[in-house]
Write an enzyme that holds these catalytic residues in place. Structure first.
Site, PDB file in Angstrom:
ATOM      1  N   LYS A  96      -8.224  -1.161  -7.410  1.00  0.00           N
ATOM      2  CA  LYS A  96      -8.384   0.272  -7.224  1.00  0.00           C
ATOM      3  C   LYS A  96      -9.854   0.699  -7.309  1.00  0.00           C
ATOM      4  CE  LYS A  96      -3.804   1.249  -7.446  1.00  0.00           C
ATOM      5  NZ  LYS A  96      -3.122  -0.034  -7.644  1.00  0.00           N
TER       6      LYS A  96
HETATM    7  C1  LIG Z   1      -1.894  -0.536  -7.173  1.00  0.00           C
HETATM    8  C2  LIG Z   1      -1.691  -1.989  -7.315  1.00  0.00           C
HETATM    9  C3  LIG Z   1      -0.900  -2.707  -6.403  1.00  0.00           C
HETATM   10  C4  LIG Z   1      -0.143  -2.033  -5.281  1.00  0.00           C
HETATM   11  O1  LIG Z   1      -1.000  -1.494  -4.319  1.00  0.00           O
HETATM   12  P1  LIG Z   1      -0.444  -0.381  -3.302  1.00  0.00           P
HETATM   13  O2  LIG Z   1      -1.641   0.077  -2.560  1.00  0.00           O
HETATM   14  O3  LIG Z   1       0.150   0.684  -4.163  1.00  0.00           O
HETATM   15  O4  LIG Z   1       0.572  -1.036  -2.453  1.00  0.00           O
HETATM   16  C5  LIG Z   1      -0.839  -4.070  -6.551  1.00  0.00           C
HETATM   17  N1  LIG Z   1      -1.474  -4.710  -7.558  1.00  0.00           N
HETATM   18  C6  LIG Z   1      -2.225  -4.051  -8.462  1.00  0.00           C
HETATM   19  C7  LIG Z   1      -2.880  -4.807  -9.555  1.00  0.00           C
HETATM   20  C8  LIG Z   1      -2.374  -2.673  -8.370  1.00  0.00           C
HETATM   21  O5  LIG Z   1      -3.123  -2.032  -9.265  1.00  0.00           O
END
Ligand SMILES: *Cc1c(COP(=O)(O)O)cnc(C)c1O
Length: 502
Positions: free
Chosen positions: A116
């Site tokens: 993120k």
């Molecule tokens: C948010 C997240 C996901 C999922 O990603 P999306 O964009 O919501 O599909 C997968 N792995 C981790 C570690 C995340 O923080």
């Protein structure tokens, strides 16, 4: 470049407006009116460039109302060596797993140790500039519903950013101990964190409702504030994610793993469908991709959808060791449906209305065909996730987190089932130390230590994998936030946190 709402094409805004607003007034999501094309020549030019230079080239194709200087500022302030530990924030780690080579695209070297950060380190810069263009002098209130990683990454990205306030809601029993500790110890004068009694979907639905409620917006406007979003429904979140797929392709060419123009497969551990959608957008731009492998955990609503064309959220919700994927309503799927229906807003709105009313919809045969041509859906349950962490560590001495393990397991299943030997890039989405308990129990049969940080220490002693500094420094830090609310009360919690009484 203009942006349309997926549910009402006549809504048409600039990128600054799309980023400042987060979501369209009609409840639809903003999508670019067309995808700028990347030729092989463009890719060739990018081969010798840095990640930051590639980012500027790609982002400038979309944010046409930003000056080159503004885009440069955003990129240079976001992806620094100081924050990501290296000039390349997203390195590729090749591993051999059960006899096949998998290229793990490590997206978790940023300040909060999850992918993120790749978007949330740059979003505040996009947003600040967008507000200067279209905000009318208002302060932005960032409302976040998080399944764990977005919350912390958004808090860190927005902390003490002038003219912004950020409020984060997370499911009280739906995040890891480390995730909770990361959020509750967050510093900054403009931040507030609150747990809710409910799961991620409850938090997301309530946030969306507050967000699109005209009465609440009016109250905010009276106080010179406006809502914006740092969730992956915001275009400013998706755009930076397109960059790393294109950059990873360039790195694959430079590493000699593919020739320029040859296709790759991309595997993504998926929750809200943001990360994998960004990859699909890169493909729409011209990135040579053969298949997207969409990996889910036991909350396998997307696996079923890809295999049958029926999206049905009426099912049990599981709390798993990969909490950031514990999601039954994958918001960004709406954007894929819009593109695959040929930008048909009425059709997309029909699906979303059915989802709201019945929790279920079935897409047209034409969309089904397009989806099965480009996507493979699979899932890994808790045992398979644990076994994958264990086996990958045994085979390669490589420690992966629970979400990445889901992707590795599904990718391995795909290769064994289909015999497709296309070189594959797997999005590795978090540091294993964010999920120490699950990772440690996967590789060690001894009794687990009690405290989270003792588990981190034990994992480090066992494996020698370095503990990221931002996690190590949290040890012994006291929590600033401990509030828990019911989802019905979230709106008043928001107003309270903003110092507004009704
Ligand atoms: C948010 C997240 C996901 C999922 O990603 P999306 O964009 O919501 O599909 C997968 N792995 C981790 C570690 C995340 O923080």
């Amino acid at each position: 470049m203009l942006y349309h709402s997926t549910q009402d094409k006549s809504q048409s805004v600039s990128s600054a407006q799309a980023i400042a607003q987060g979501i369209s007034k009609d409840g639809g999501l903003f999508v670019p009116e067309s995808f700028p094309k990347l030729s092989l020549n463009d890719l060739d030019t990018m081969l010798t460039k840095t990640y930051q230079q590639r980012a500027k080239m790609i982002i400038s194709k979309y944010l046409t109302d930003f000056s080159e200087r503004e885009i440069s500022d955003c990129v240079d302030n976001a992806y620094t060596v100081e924050k990501f530990g290296d000039i390349n924030p997203a390195p590729i780690a090749p591993v051999t797993y059960n006899g096949d080579e998998l290229n793990l695209l490590e997206l978790w070297h940023g300040p909060t140790c999850a992918f993120k950060d790749m978007a949330l380190q740059i979003l505040p810069h996009f947003l600040t500039k967008s507000l200067q263009k279209v905000g009318g002098g208002k302060d932005a209130v960032i409302l976040v519903a998080t399944s764990g990683d977005t919350g912390k990454a958004a808090l860190e990205g927005f902390r003490d950013v002038p003219h912004t306030k950020i409020i984060v809601f997370y499911p009280v029993n739906g995040v890891s101990a480390m995730q909770k500790h990361q959020m509750n110890t967050q510093e900054g004068e403009n931040v507030y964190v609150c747990a809710i009694n409910g799961n991620f979907d409850d938090a997301q639905t309530a946030v969306k409702k507050i967000f699109t409620d005209p009465a609440t917006s009016e109250i905010l406007a009276d106080h010179n504030m406006m809502f914006s979003s740092a969730n992956s429904i915001n275009w400013g979140r998706l755009l930076p994610q397109i960059v790393y797929y294109i950059s990873a392709y360039c790195d694959m060419v430079n590493l000699g793993k593919v020739k320029l123009g040859e296709k790759i497969n991309i595997t993504v551990p998926t929750g809200n469908f943001g990360n994998i959608l960004a990859g699909y957008y890169a493909y729409e731009m011209g990135l040579p991709v053969n298949k997207f492998i969409c990996a889910s955990n036991s909350n396998n609503v997307l696996t079923d959808f890809i295999n049958t064309g029926v999206y049905d959220k009426n099912r049990d919700f599981y709390t798993t060791v990969s909490p950031s994927m514990d999601i039954l309503v994958s918001s960004n799927l709406e954007r894929l449906l819009y593109t695959m229906s040929g930008d048909n807003d009425a059709e997309t709105k029909g699906y979303m209305d059915a989802l709201k009313a019945e929790g279920k919809y079935e897409v047209s045969d034409s969309i089904k065909e397009k989806i099965s041509a480009m996507f493979y859906g699979g899932y890994a349950d808790e045992d398979a996730t644990e076994k994958t962490i264990h086996d990958l560590y045994e085979q390669q001495h490589y420690l992966c987190d629970t979400h990445t393990a889901v992707a590795v397991a599904v990718c391995d299943e795909y290769i064994k089932k289909t015999g497709d030997k296309t070189p594959v890039v797997i999005a590795s989405t978090a540091s294993p130390y964010k999920f120490s308990k699950a990772v440690l129990s996967a590789i060690d049969t001894d009794k687990l230590p009690e405290s989270e940080f003792d588990m981190v220490e034990r994992l480090n002693e066992l494996t020698d994998a370095p503990v990221p500094a931002p996690l190590a420094s949290l040890r012994g830090k006291t929590a600033r936030f401990s509030d828990v609310t019911d989802k019905e009360d979230m709106q008043s919690v928001v107003l309270g946190a903003l110092g507004i009484s009704k």
